[in-house]
Design a protein around this motif. Structure first.
Motif, PDB file in Angstrom:
ATOM      1  N   ASP A 119       0.907  -1.199  -0.193  1.00  0.00           N
ATOM      2  CA  ASP A 119       0.117  -0.094   0.021  1.00  0.00           C
ATOM      3  C   ASP A 119       0.834   1.232   0.056  1.00  0.00           C
ATOM      4  O   ASP A 119       1.943   1.552   0.665  1.00  0.00           O
ATOM      5  CB  ASP A 119      -0.862  -0.010   1.280  1.00  0.00           C
ATOM      6  CG  ASP A 119      -2.016  -1.019   1.307  1.00  0.00           C
ATOM      7  OD1 ASP A 119      -2.997  -0.833   0.331  1.00  0.00           O
ATOM      8  OD2 ASP A 119      -2.002  -1.859   1.887  1.00  0.00           O
ATOM      9  N   TYR A 121       0.355   5.583   0.250  1.00  0.00           N
ATOM     10  CA  TYR A 121      -0.701   6.601   0.817  1.00  0.00           C
ATOM     11  C   TYR A 121      -0.021   7.683   0.190  1.00  0.00           C
ATOM     12  O   TYR A 121       1.074   8.242   0.658  1.00  0.00           O
ATOM     13  CB  TYR A 121      -0.945   6.750   2.246  1.00  0.00           C
ATOM     14  CG  TYR A 121      -1.476   5.294   2.843  1.00  0.00           C
ATOM     15  CD1 TYR A 121      -2.931   5.785   2.673  1.00  0.00           C
ATOM     16  CD2 TYR A 121      -1.081   4.395   3.008  1.00  0.00           C
ATOM     17  CE1 TYR A 121      -3.757   4.413   3.285  1.00  0.00           C
ATOM     18  CE2 TYR A 121      -1.845   3.237   3.280  1.00  0.00           C
ATOM     19  CZ  TYR A 121      -3.224   3.284   3.744  1.00  0.00           C
ATOM     20  OH  TYR A 121      -3.745   1.990   3.894  1.00  0.00           O
ATOM     21  N   HIS A 190      -3.477   4.972  -2.502  1.00  0.00           N
ATOM     22  CA  HIS A 190      -4.419   5.458  -1.856  1.00  0.00           C
ATOM     23  C   HIS A 190      -4.082   7.082  -1.908  1.00  0.00           C
ATOM     24  O   HIS A 190      -3.140   7.441  -1.514  1.00  0.00           O
ATOM     25  CB  HIS A 190      -4.589   5.378  -0.265  1.00  0.00           C
ATOM     26  CG  HIS A 190      -4.626   3.883  -0.023  1.00  0.00           C
ATOM     27  ND1 HIS A 190      -5.839   3.216   0.412  1.00  0.00           N
ATOM     28  CD2 HIS A 190      -3.836   2.711  -0.114  1.00  0.00           C
ATOM     29  CE1 HIS A 190      -5.471   1.831   0.613  1.00  0.00           C
ATOM     30  NE2 HIS A 190      -4.340   1.516   0.343  1.00  0.00           N
TER      31      HIS A 190
END
Length: 200
Positions: A119, A121, A190
């Motif tokens: 992931d 961000y 994200h």
């Protein structure tokens, strides 16, 4: 919520990114702390936005394994950040047609934004939203790069003039440009859109 954010959220979502909008950086920080699990290892890219978010100590104090080369409490943090579960950064510019545009001197940040982490961000203030690629490049050349060069006390022309002249300075920080058009395979990106001016 900013209407531009709502339009951009839809465009970015179509490009495969996971997008959330926030009124301020405190809301974004609270969400980020809830999204990232305590057992995840975290790398952070060089970013005034993330520094202003003041999230490093929160993550470290609750037990996350965390690496940020701006903090000197971990040796070889930039190298160790490459192999973490999660990566946190900002961007130099985000276009209304859904492109993430970045320029790096070393390349560790732009590399980690697109590969190697489960992931990523990306926290983005409203000041970094640009109409298109050309406006994004102008923003990088005449706002982000000169301000970062000045912050780092580099001897580059833009430090003194505030504008890029495409220099050949040994200390030049505009060396690697990466444009992300769609979500890369293997990495969840994200994007946190924050309705405040953040970073350079």
């Amino acid at each position: 919520m900013n209407n531009k954010f709502l339009e951009l959220r839809d465009v970015l979502s179509k490009n495969g990114f996971i997008v959330k909008t926030f009124n301020n950086i405190s809301e974004a920080k609270e969400e980020l702390l809830s999204e990232i699990k305590k057992e995840e290892s975290i790398g952070i890219g060089g970013s005034m936005t993330i520094q202003d978010m003041d999230i490093y100590d929160d993550l470290k104090d609750r037990g996350n394994e965390i690496y940020w080369h701006w903090r000197k409490d971990v040796e070889d943090a930039a190298v160790k950040a490459i192999n973490t579960d999660t990566y946190i950064a900002s961007t130099n510019a985000l276009t209304m047609d859904g492109k993430i545009v970045n320029m790096d001197g070393t390349g560790n940040r732009v590399a980690s934004m697109i590969y190697g982490h489960k992931d990523v961000y990306i926290v983005v203030g409203k000041n970094k939203i640009c109409k298109d690629y050309d406006e994004a490049r102008e923003r990088i050349k005449n706002i982000a790069a000169p301000m970062n060069a000045k912050r780092l006390n580099l001897s580059t022309p833009c430090t003194h003039t505030g504008k890029c002249i495409d220099c050949d300075s040994p200390q030049r920080i505009c060396r690697s440009e990466v444009i992300v058009h769609k979500k890369p395979g293997g990495t969840n990106i994200h994007i946190y859109l924050v309705d405040e001016e953040l970073g350079y």
